[in-house]
Enzyme design. Structure first.
Site, PDB file in Angstrom:
ATOM      1  N   TYR A 186       0.828  -1.217   0.000  1.00  0.00           N
ATOM      2  CA  TYR A 186       0.000   0.000   0.000  1.00  0.00           C
ATOM      3  C   TYR A 186       0.853   1.254   0.000  1.00  0.00           C
ATOM      4  CZ  TYR A 186      -4.175  -2.764   1.214  1.00  0.00           C
ATOM      5  OH  TYR A 186      -5.218  -3.653   1.217  1.00  0.00           O
ATOM      6  N   LEU A 232     -18.232  -1.878  -0.362  1.00  0.00           N
ATOM      7  CA  LEU A 232     -18.927  -0.888  -1.196  1.00  0.00           C
ATOM      8  C   LEU A 232     -18.558  -1.041  -2.668  1.00  0.00           C
ATOM      9  CD1 LEU A 232     -18.705   2.316   1.050  1.00  0.00           C
ATOM     10  CD2 LEU A 232     -20.583   0.685   0.826  1.00  0.00           C
ATOM     11  N   GLY A 271     -16.677   1.696  -4.096  1.00  0.00           N
ATOM     12  CA  GLY A 271     -17.492   2.902  -3.994  1.00  0.00           C
ATOM     13  C   GLY A 271     -18.718   2.904  -4.878  1.00  0.00           C
ATOM     14  N   LEU A 310     -21.312   1.022  -4.823  1.00  0.00           N
ATOM     15  CA  LEU A 310     -22.557   0.800  -4.100  1.00  0.00           C
ATOM     16  C   LEU A 310     -23.061   2.041  -3.364  1.00  0.00           C
ATOM     17  CD1 LEU A 310     -22.073  -2.852  -2.822  1.00  0.00           C
ATOM     18  CD2 LEU A 310     -24.038  -1.989  -4.109  1.00  0.00           C
ATOM     19  N   THR A 311     -22.282   3.095  -3.350  1.00  0.00           N
ATOM     20  CA  THR A 311     -22.804   4.353  -2.801  1.00  0.00           C
ATOM     21  C   THR A 311     -23.806   4.996  -3.756  1.00  0.00           C
ATOM     22  OG1 THR A 311     -21.087   5.739  -3.825  1.00  0.00           O
ATOM     23  CG2 THR A 311     -20.596   4.783  -1.647  1.00  0.00           C
ATOM     24  N   GLY A 312     -23.786   4.540  -5.016  1.00  0.00           N
ATOM     25  CA  GLY A 312     -24.676   5.112  -6.025  1.00  0.00           C
ATOM     26  C   GLY A 312     -24.147   6.362  -6.672  1.00  0.00           C
ATOM     27  N   LYS A 313     -22.968   6.825  -6.255  1.00  0.00           N
ATOM     28  CA  LYS A 313     -22.467   8.109  -6.747  1.00  0.00           C
ATOM     29  C   LYS A 313     -22.032   8.064  -8.199  1.00  0.00           C
ATOM     30  CE  LYS A 313     -17.757   7.492  -4.905  1.00  0.00           C
ATOM     31  NZ  LYS A 313     -16.773   8.011  -3.919  1.00  0.00           N
TER      32      LYS A 313
END
Length: 345
Positions: free
Chosen positions: A53, A235, A238, A240-243
């Site tokens: 990372y 998510l 990300g 699944l946040t719908g953004k």
């Protein structure tokens, strides 16, 4: 915040684990420390890192995540925190780690643990994980298993022997795997029992509303071997946040690293996410809260790994622990899953 025993270890980990793969790339050291302070104040005692990372990994930044955590960790009560990190598996393209010859063998394990201890500024690591198997398996959304892709690998028993020595030396407490298969879980556990070597206590695999593959057969292997799941990507990068339903927001991960999310761009994904977003809004929660609450509700999940680049995201994600999904909401989720099963395996 609730705490769960991780496998058959004596580690009681918070039901939310703070993932840190953005530290050193999308997050500065100041932002990282602000996140860490807030997470601990909210009851999180479990942090997850890796030698490779931040992500996307590259020579210029590799190791910065652990360094950022280390600068923070020396100011904390070390025994109150559970620190997890990982050794990278084979990847000849990552020439900046072990010269690209990064098999999970004795020299590389010994070097990796010393490097992580130095960067983290600690004498021991609570949970040391193999980031992905040393042997060939399909990874990160790759196609089906094909024996033609088999490669040289360090035998699992040999890997366990080195980890046993590190546990005996007090440098690591427990061992875990990541991106593993049902066969791998069983083999690690069987060999450990047969030869009298340390048994894995955890597995870190992807699990989310749009990727429930773990539940099909790996969950059974983990149940009977008492191996706890640390669910990553709850998510789905990300999504699944719908953004991303109406475009790509500026400074989002997809905007910054185009193509990096291709693991998740599959048939029926948009339709599934749209349906899950509707369920969330109908039940007065955000899509992220719904997705995280669902993962947390599964019987085999010991801890859900969240990641955030902003404090607003972090607060929203942690607040999901206050949400308990009703049987009616679970039934709605299962209806969507039946229509669009696992679009991002």
């Amino acid at each position: 915040m609730k705490y769960n025993k991780l496998g058959d270890s004596n580690l009681n980990v918070s039901e939310i684990c703070l993932g840190t793969m953005t530290y050193g790339q999308q997050n500065t050291i100041e932002e990282a420390h602000q996140q860490l302070d807030y997470a601990v104040a909210e009851g999180i005692n479990f942090l997850d890192a890796a030698e490779m990372y931040p992500v996307p990994t590259k020579a210029e930044t590799q190791g910065k995540t652990e360094e950022y955590i280390g600068e923070w960790l020396v100011k904390q009560q070390r025994d109150k925190l559970i620190i997890a990190t990982k050794i990278a598996g084979q990847n000849p393209k990552m020439t900046w780690i072990s010269g690209g010859k990064n098999q999970v063998d004795r020299p590389n394990i010994q070097q990796a643990i010393e490097d992580s201890l130095r960067r983290l500024k600690t004498d021991y690591i609570d949970l040391y994980q193999i980031h992905w198997p040393d042997r060939y398996v399909p990874l990160f959304g790759a196609p089906d298993y094909d024996p033609k892709n088999e490669r040289d690998t360090t035998p699992i028993a040999e890997q366990l022997e080195v980890f046993a020595e590190l546990i005996q030396a007090g440098k690591i407490r427990y061992l875990g795997v990541s991106n593993e298969t049902a066969w791998g879980v069983c083999e690690f556990c069987h060999l450990a029992e047969k030869v009298g070597l340390p048994k894995i206590v955890s597995i870190q695999n992807a699990f989310s509303l749009v990727n429930r593959i773990f539940h099909i057969n790996i969950a059974e292997a983990c149940r009977f071997n008492n191996v706890g799941l640390m669910a990553y990507s709850p998510l789905a990068f990300g999504l699944l946040t719908g953004k991303y339903l109406h475009g790509v927001p500026e400074n989002s991960r997809v905007a910054l690293f185009p193509g990096f999310e291709q693991r998740y761009r599959k048939t029926n994904l948009t339709e599934a996410i749209t349906a899950y977003v509707e369920i969330a809004h109908k039940n007065n929660m955000t899509p992220a809260q719904l997705a995280l609450a669902y993962v947390r509700s599964r019987w085999f999940v010991a801890s859900t790994i969240i990641g955030a680049t902003t404090m607003e995201q972090l607060k929203e994600n942690i607040s999901s622990v206050e949400i308990n999904l009703t049987e009616e909401i679970i039934a709605e989720i299962d209806e969507v899953h039946a229509k669009y099963p696992n679009p991002t395996p």
